[in-house]
Design a protein around this motif. Structure first.
Motif, PDB file in Angstrom:
ATOM      1  N   LEU A   1      16.193   3.942  -5.940  1.00 13.85           N
ATOM      2  CA  LEU A   1      17.041   3.090  -5.446  1.00 13.85           C
ATOM      3  C   LEU A   1      16.365   1.891  -5.045  1.00 13.85           C
ATOM      4  O   LEU A   1      16.866   0.712  -5.247  1.00 13.85           O
ATOM      5  N   LEU A   2      14.524   1.814  -3.993  1.00 12.89           N
ATOM      6  CA  LEU A   2      14.113   0.792  -3.604  1.00 12.89           C
ATOM      7  C   LEU A   2      13.547   0.444  -5.027  1.00 12.89           C
ATOM      8  O   LEU A   2      12.688  -1.070  -4.963  1.00 12.89           O
ATOM      9  N   MET A   3      13.268   1.108  -6.174  1.00 15.82           N
ATOM     10  CA  MET A   3      12.604   0.012  -7.077  1.00 15.82           C
ATOM     11  C   MET A   3      13.326  -1.032  -7.747  1.00 15.82           C
ATOM     12  O   MET A   3      12.698  -1.982  -7.971  1.00 15.82           O
ATOM     13  N   ASP A   4      14.893   0.148  -8.035  1.00 15.44           N
ATOM     14  CA  ASP A   4      16.072  -1.435  -8.102  1.00 15.44           C
ATOM     15  C   ASP A   4      15.822  -2.245  -7.113  1.00 15.44           C
ATOM     16  O   ASP A   4      16.267  -3.672  -8.181  1.00 15.44           O
ATOM     17  N   ASP A   5      15.391  -2.451  -6.265  1.00 18.88           N
ATOM     18  CA  ASP A   5      15.516  -3.320  -5.173  1.00 18.88           C
ATOM     19  C   ASP A   5      14.857  -4.141  -5.161  1.00 18.88           C
ATOM     20  O   ASP A   5      14.616  -4.985  -5.365  1.00 18.88           O
ATOM     21  N   LEU A   6      13.631  -3.389  -4.937  1.00 19.00           N
ATOM     22  CA  LEU A   6      12.757  -4.549  -5.952  1.00 19.00           C
ATOM     23  C   LEU A   6      12.387  -5.683  -7.209  1.00 19.00           C
ATOM     24  O   LEU A   6      11.666  -6.489  -6.912  1.00 19.00           O
TER      25      LEU A   6
ATOM     26  N   ASP B   1       0.786  -1.078   0.084  1.00 18.62           N
ATOM     27  CA  ASP B   1      -0.038  -0.224   0.413  1.00 18.62           C
ATOM     28  C   ASP B   1       0.760   0.942  -0.057  1.00 18.62           C
ATOM     29  O   ASP B   1       0.709   1.974   1.307  1.00 18.62           O
ATOM     30  N   GLU B   2       1.258   1.621  -0.570  1.00 16.18           N
ATOM     31  CA  GLU B   2       2.322   3.030  -1.462  1.00 16.18           C
ATOM     32  C   GLU B   2       3.598   3.151  -0.545  1.00 16.18           C
ATOM     33  O   GLU B   2       3.284   3.476   0.175  1.00 16.18           O
ATOM     34  N   PRO B   3       4.188   1.828  -0.900  1.00 14.03           N
ATOM     35  CA  PRO B   3       5.194   1.770   0.106  1.00 14.03           C
ATOM     36  C   PRO B   3       6.617   2.925  -0.106  1.00 14.03           C
ATOM     37  O   PRO B   3       7.354   2.710   0.533  1.00 14.03           O
ATOM     38  N   LEU B   4       6.480   3.295  -1.181  1.00 14.70           N
ATOM     39  CA  LEU B   4       7.338   3.839  -0.478  1.00 14.70           C
ATOM     40  C   LEU B   4       6.778   5.752  -1.712  1.00 14.70           C
ATOM     41  O   LEU B   4       8.024   6.410  -1.642  1.00 14.70           O
ATOM     42  N   SER B   5       5.622   6.080  -0.837  1.00 15.74           N
ATOM     43  CA  SER B   5       5.319   7.596  -1.098  1.00 15.74           C
ATOM     44  C   SER B   5       5.903   8.329  -0.315  1.00 15.74           C
ATOM     45  O   SER B   5       5.949   9.447  -0.215  1.00 15.74           O
ATOM     46  N   ALA B   6       6.258   7.740   1.729  1.00 16.64           N
ATOM     47  CA  ALA B   6       7.257   8.582   1.591  1.00 16.64           C
ATOM     48  C   ALA B   6       8.535   8.942   2.025  1.00 16.64           C
ATOM     49  O   ALA B   6       8.824   9.758   2.792  1.00 16.64           O
ATOM     50  N   LEU B   7       9.016   8.925   0.584  1.00 11.86           N
ATOM     51  CA  LEU B   7      10.414   8.415   0.348  1.00 11.86           C
ATOM     52  C   LEU B   7      10.631   9.738  -0.670  1.00 11.86           C
ATOM     53  O   LEU B   7       9.447   9.946  -1.637  1.00 11.86           O
ATOM     54  N   ASP B   8      11.970  10.154  -0.684  1.00  8.78           N
ATOM     55  CA  ASP B   8      12.201  10.645  -1.378  1.00  8.78           C
ATOM     56  C   ASP B   8      13.376  10.428  -2.496  1.00  8.78           C
ATOM     57  O   ASP B   8      12.377   9.015  -2.676  1.00  8.78           O
TER      58      ASP B   8
END
Length: 255
Positions: free
Chosen positions: A167-172, A154-161
């Motif tokens: 970087l997190l998308m690359d990780d996923l 549920d919007e797991p990256l929305s609180a991040l810059d």
């Protein structure tokens, strides 16, 4: 295991939130759900996870869960939901403690998932010592350690810059490429959807109905920043959503 939604609808009192949702979540795919504010994206995710029941229709789990699956449906939230007094390894181990797993086996599972999420050297760190991106990586590790059939994100990256989101998308993508998993990924960010989604489901404004399902055939590992095809897909999604998003914002302001 797959999820199959047939004629799903829901309302809160006299307010209809979702209407006539027919959708399949195939095993081994990431399905992104996008739509205007208030269109019922998170409500739909909660119903898939059994936290709410639809007023109409059916949500069925089809097929067997993966070998070693401890929790068929596992959430990853926007706010990380980490226990501040537990270390990284301790937060990951939390979801194993209600299962009958020998300590040696649990420790091995934790070491494996920390290695996969590149958190090994932070195993003893407390959440307050981590950046937002690292905290969300811990949340992802905690979800993966139970080998879920479907991850509900549920919007797991929305609180991040923006840099941390990239970087997190690359990780996923790296994690999925190594061991494909099934996920439903709710986001308001169309750039995230075209980077991560095998299919993108576009909901209308409230009551949320499926306006379009966009399939992306390009492999996740071949997608990157500045990709012209992805930018064209993102533009198309916005064209589908633009008028509905403006109307939804006007309705929310007037509510």
């Amino acid at each position: 295991m797959e999820l199959r939604l047939t004629g799903v609808g829901h309302r809160y009192g006299d307010r209809e939130v979702l209407r006539g949702i027919d959708l399949e979540i195939p095993a081994g795919q990431i399905v992104c759900i996008v739509g205007p504010s208030g269109c019922g994206k998170s409500t739909l995710l909660r119903m898939m996870g059994g936290l709410e029941q639809p007023d109409r229709g059916e949500i069925a789990q089809i097929g067997a869960v993966p070998d070693g699956c401890l929790n068929p449906l596992t959430y990853i939230f926007q706010d990380f939901a980490l226990l501040p007094w537990r270390s990284v390894a301790g937060n990951v181990s939390l979801v194993l403690e209600d299962h009958d797993i020998a300590k040696a086996e649990a420790d091995a599972m934790i070491r494996d998932v920390l290695a996969r999420t590149r958190l090994t050297e932070f195993a003893d760190a407390l959440p307050r010592q981590l950046s937002g991106g690292m905290k969300q990586r811990v949340a992802i590790a905690r979800a993966l350690v139970v080998k879920p059939a479907v991850m509900l994100m549920d919007e797991p990256l929305s609180a991040l810059d923006s840099q941390t989101r990239e970087l997190l998308m690359d990780d996923l993508i790296r994690l999925w490429t190594r061991t494909p998993f099934t996920a439903v990924y709710v986001t308001h960010n169309l750039a995230e959807a075209v980077r991560l989604g095998h299919r993108i489901v576009v909901l209308s404004r409230r009551p949320g109905e499926i306006r379009e399902v966009v399939t992306l055939d390009k492999p996740l590992g071949a997608r990157g920043y500045g990709d012209a095809d992805l930018e064209a897909r993102q533009k198309h999604l916005w064209e589908v959503m633009r008028a509905e998003a403006a109307a939804a914002d006007a309705e929310l302001l007037g509510a």
